[in-house]
Scaffold this motif. Structure first.
Motif, PDB file in Angstrom:
ATOM      1  N   SER A 206      -8.072   4.487   1.955  1.00 11.61           N
ATOM      2  CA  SER A 206      -9.400   4.169   1.423  1.00 11.61           C
ATOM      3  C   SER A 206     -10.033   3.050   2.246  1.00 11.61           C
ATOM      4  CB  SER A 206      -9.291   3.724  -0.030  1.00 11.61           C
ATOM      5  OG  SER A 206      -8.650   2.451  -0.113  1.00 11.61           O
ATOM      6  N   THR A 207     -11.323   2.877   2.089  1.00  9.38           N
ATOM      7  CA  THR A 207     -12.027   1.802   2.781  1.00  9.38           C
ATOM      8  C   THR A 207     -11.435   0.454   2.415  1.00  9.38           C
ATOM      9  OG1 THR A 207     -14.070   3.093   2.788  1.00  9.38           O
ATOM     10  CG2 THR A 207     -14.277   0.722   3.134  1.00  9.38           C
ATOM     11  N   HIS A 208     -11.082   0.297   1.138  1.00  6.92           N
ATOM     12  CA  HIS A 208     -10.491  -0.961   0.680  1.00  6.92           C
ATOM     13  C   HIS A 208      -9.120  -1.186   1.306  1.00  6.92           C
ATOM     14  CE1 HIS A 208      -9.382  -4.275  -1.931  1.00  6.92           C
ATOM     15  NE2 HIS A 208      -8.279  -3.624  -2.268  1.00  6.92           N
ATOM     16  N   GLU A 209      -8.310  -0.140   1.405  1.00  9.64           N
ATOM     17  CA  GLU A 209      -6.972  -0.281   1.992  1.00  9.64           C
ATOM     18  C   GLU A 209      -7.059  -0.633   3.477  1.00  9.64           C
ATOM     19  OE1 GLU A 209      -4.482   2.818  -0.864  1.00  9.64           O
ATOM     20  OE2 GLU A 209      -5.657   3.582   0.834  1.00  9.64           O
TER      21      GLU A 209
ATOM     22  N   SER B 262      -6.712  -4.713   7.714  1.00  9.85           N
ATOM     23  CA  SER B 262      -7.429  -5.322   8.833  1.00  9.85           C
ATOM     24  C   SER B 262      -7.551  -6.828   8.654  1.00  9.85           C
ATOM     25  CB  SER B 262      -8.820  -4.696   8.976  1.00  9.85           C
ATOM     26  OG  SER B 262      -8.730  -3.315   9.292  1.00  9.85           O
TER      27      SER B 262
ATOM     28  N   ILE C 295       0.836  -1.202   0.000  1.00 11.63           N
ATOM     29  CA  ILE C 295       0.000   0.000   0.000  1.00 11.63           C
ATOM     30  C   ILE C 295       0.870   1.251   0.000  1.00 11.63           C
ATOM     31  CG2 ILE C 295      -1.656   1.342   1.378  1.00 11.63           C
ATOM     32  CD1 ILE C 295      -2.911  -1.324   2.214  1.00 11.63           C
TER      33      ILE C 295
ATOM     34  N   ARG D  50       0.696   4.166  -2.811  1.00 18.77           N
ATOM     35  CA  ARG D  50       0.287   5.520  -2.420  1.00 18.77           C
ATOM     36  C   ARG D  50       1.465   6.502  -2.407  1.00 18.77           C
ATOM     37  NH1 ARG D  50      -4.731   5.966   0.116  1.00 18.77           N
ATOM     38  NH2 ARG D  50      -4.257   8.180  -0.004  1.00 18.77           N
TER      39      ARG D  50
ATOM     40  N   TRP E 121      -3.591   3.764   9.492  1.00 21.12           N
ATOM     41  CA  TRP E 121      -4.538   2.690   9.835  1.00 21.12           C
ATOM     42  C   TRP E 121      -4.997   2.820  11.282  1.00 21.12           C
ATOM     43  CZ3 TRP E 121      -4.728  -1.129  13.513  1.00 21.12           C
ATOM     44  CH2 TRP E 121      -5.730  -2.100  13.348  1.00 21.12           C
TER      45      TRP E 121
ATOM     46  N   ALA F 206      -9.553  -2.166   4.912  1.00 17.98           N
ATOM     47  CA  ALA F 206     -10.069  -3.534   4.984  1.00 17.98           C
ATOM     48  C   ALA F 206      -8.970  -4.553   4.687  1.00 17.98           C
ATOM     49  CB  ALA F 206     -11.227  -3.710   4.010  1.00 17.98           C
ATOM     50  N   THR F 207      -8.120  -4.246   3.732  1.00 17.19           N
ATOM     51  CA  THR F 207      -7.014  -5.145   3.382  1.00 17.19           C
ATOM     52  C   THR F 207      -6.066  -5.325   4.554  1.00 17.19           C
ATOM     53  OG1 THR F 207      -7.104  -4.537   1.034  1.00 17.19           O
ATOM     54  CG2 THR F 207      -5.028  -5.463   1.857  1.00 17.19           C
TER      55      THR F 207
END
Length: 341
Positions: A305-308, A313, A258, A262, A273, A310-311
């Protein structure tokens, strides 16, 4: 820099707090002054110390730096609990020890009151009512504005909150726990307890002792300008234990991916995070050098992002037994009944 309410109080603090455990030990006075100058210049207003950091020297350095500063622009927090002397009453959460510890901290910091006074850890020998009454009295007499807890378990936090409520005392506003992508066990009990009480979390060690910054390599002995590289005696057993776990390197790999995508550093991703997690008020930065601090403060401008999220987590999800937290446990059943909240 983003600002957030200090737990359930009306005070406002920056989303990243400057920790001072290195002051007087790994960072000399001149470096410590520069760290605080740079932090404030970046929009930070929240400085965390403790009486045991360098045996009081950290508080003294912060106190010297505070002279001539506009205290209304800053939120200063310190802690009491651990030994500051050899006597039997020189530690713990008794009224006697805390009264002396608080007065000594006020003197070293050179201030008339402390914005947030934190209990550094639970004390099973002192009645919690005694500790809470002291904190309430200290709030009423103006020595502290708010108080918080540190390193409490979920049941200890809930007990403190409800004892304060039952006795009409000022309630705690924050809890300072260890929390990062490699240490997430507080999510089982502590985070739900904090959310239930409106308590703000102030995570310490958000980079997992530097692991999440990418400075350690798999199956390689620490070298160079790292704490373990300079002094292996500080914790090689813990290093070997973490190094041997495949999940450690899965998490580090996800953070690195990530960060590359980024164009950020691994430390910035790991910090972002933590800052995005429920109940978190302010993340404590533990930089030793101005370069480390500058890098860490870059997280203030990084929104994952929400996806990042979630990944990260998913790959760092803490292990748990089936009972009571796992798939067949009470926690999972309750979440299903509540619609997955």
């Amino acid at each position: 820099m983003q600002y957030r309410k200090l737990g359930n109080s009306g005070a406002v603090v920056s989303a990243y707090c400057l920790g001072t455990m290195t002051f007087g030990a790994e960072s000399d006075e001149a470096t410590s002054f520069k760290l605080m100058d740079d932090y404030v210049a970046a929009g930070g207003n929240f400085i965390d110390t403790a009486n045991v950091y360098s045996a009081g020297v950290s508080e003294e350095i912060v106190g010297k730096w505070l002279k001539g500063k506009k205290l209304r622009d800053l939120v200063i927090t310190t802690k009491g609990r651990f030994p500051m002397g050899d006597g039997p009453n020189h530690h713990g959460l008794s009224r006697k020890n805390l009264n002396e510890a608080l007065d000594a901290s006020l003197k070293r910091l050179g201030v008339e009151h402390i914005d947030l006074y934190q209990i550094h850890a639970f004390d099973a020998l002192t009645p919690l009512e005694e500790t809470l009454r002291f904190l309430d009295d200290s709030t009423l007499n103006g020595k502290i504005a708010y108080y918080g807890l540190s390193n409490f378990l979920g049941w200890q936090l809930t007990k403190a909150v409800w004892l304060a409520k039952a006795n009409g005392y000022q309630p705690p506003v924050t809890l300072q726990p260890q929390y990062n992508l490699l240490v997430r066990d507080i999510e089982h009990e502590v985070v739900p307890a904090a959310l239930d009480a409106g308590i703000g979390l102030l995570p310490w060690s958000p980079l997992g002792g530097g692991w999440l910054s990418g400075k350690y390599k798999r199956d390689q002995m620490p070298t160079g300008a790292t704490r373990l590289g300079e002094n292996p005696a500080r914790g090689m057993e813990a290093f070997d234990k973490r190094n041997s776990k495949s999940v450690t390197w899965d998490v580090i790999g996800a953070v690195e991916d990530i960060a590359e995508a980024r164009r950020a550093t691994m430390a910035q991703v790991a910090l972002a995070w933590v800052a995005a997690q429920p109940a978190v008020t302010s993340v404590i930065l533990g930089a030793r050098t101005t370069e480390q601090l500058a890098d860490n403060l870059g997280a203030a401008g990084l929104e994952l992002s929400t996806h990042e999220i979630a990944t990260l987590s998913a790959v760092s999800k803490p292990e748990m037994s089936d009972y009571p937290y796992g798939e067949g446990g009470i926690g999972q059943r309750n979440r299903k009944l509540e619609g997955g909240r």
